[in-house]
Design a protein around this motif. Sequence first.
Motif, short mmCIF file in Angstrom:
data_model
loop_
_atom_site.label_atom_id
_atom_site.label_comp_id
_atom_site.label_asym_id
_atom_site.label_seq_id
_atom_site.Cartn_x
_atom_site.Cartn_y
_atom_site.Cartn_z
N ASN A 74 0.81 -1.30 -0.27
CA ASN A 74 0.00 -0.72 0.22
C ASN A 74 1.10 1.04 0.22
OD1 ASN A 74 -2.58 -1.19 0.06
ND2 ASN A 74 -2.66 -1.47 2.12
N ALA A 75 1.86 1.33 0.99
CA ALA A 75 2.56 2.22 0.68
C ALA A 75 3.75 2.40 -0.13
CB ALA A 75 3.96 2.40 1.71
N CYS A 76 3.69 2.05 -1.06
CA CYS A 76 5.08 1.99 -2.89
C CYS A 76 3.62 2.44 -3.25
CB CYS A 76 5.15 0.33 -2.64
SG CYS A 76 6.35 0.38 -4.18
N ASN A 77 2.22 1.55 -3.91
CA ASN A 77 1.29 2.29 -4.51
C ASN A 77 0.85 3.62 -4.27
OD1 ASN A 77 1.48 0.15 -6.01
ND2 ASN A 77 -0.63 -1.76 -4.79
N GLN A 78 0.96 3.65 -3.10
CA GLN A 78 0.65 5.73 -2.29
C GLN A 78 2.09 6.31 -3.09
OE1 GLN A 78 -1.10 6.81 1.24
NE2 GLN A 78 -2.44 7.74 -0.33
#
Length: 238
Positions: A74-78
């Motif tokens: 999720n952090a990577c996508n954000q």
Amino acid sequence: MPNSYFQFKQFTVNQDRSAMKVTTDACLFGGWIAAQEFSQTKNILDIGAGTGLLMLMIAQKSCAEITGIEIEENACNQCIGNIKSSPWSERLHVIHLDIKNYTTEKKFGLIISNPPFYDNQLKSPDAKRNIAHHQSSLNFENLFWKVISLLEPDGFFAVLVPASETGSIKNIGFRFSLSVFEEVKLKQTPAHNYFRSILVFQNKKGDKTIESEITIKDAERNYTSEFSILLKDYYLHL
């Protein structure tokens, strides 16, 4: 509850899907790195990119190609979203991967990391937050192993660490034949003890370590001039 985004003068950091939120010490780290001569290098690597905050801050002040590695999906996508909406998206690259599995022929003139903290403290029930704040997925030994394999011979490694861990992390660096080029101790106010350290290692034997300190707010709780100088090109109200 933290805001879902943090607005800077030239970019926006959305953070609602990332366990690692924008913090004052991380902004200070990014602003300080961007102000250093060694940030003017061709290739920079951010280990544990989170929201992309450090990548964006440095991109604003340099022409480097910057690669960010982030393990949490999720952090990577954000992070990818924040990078794509920035003015520097063409030279910023984000990879969803455990840094321990990252391989490349490229070497980096500067590697930065705001790594997991609080190895010996109680963990949160939130697994994503544990990845962001603890060393269960990446300890400092593993971090230094990767750094020395990816760093240019005359490169620098800059890391933000808890003040209480500074000595032990310096010793780990020494075991990997890295010397401490610079150490900056951070305080919240003059009345507080040091709570973070910026350590800059170099991939060669150095002379005496450059030592300094930065206090974020003065006794009246206003930002100090040293903090304001580093963040004035980023914070909206400075």
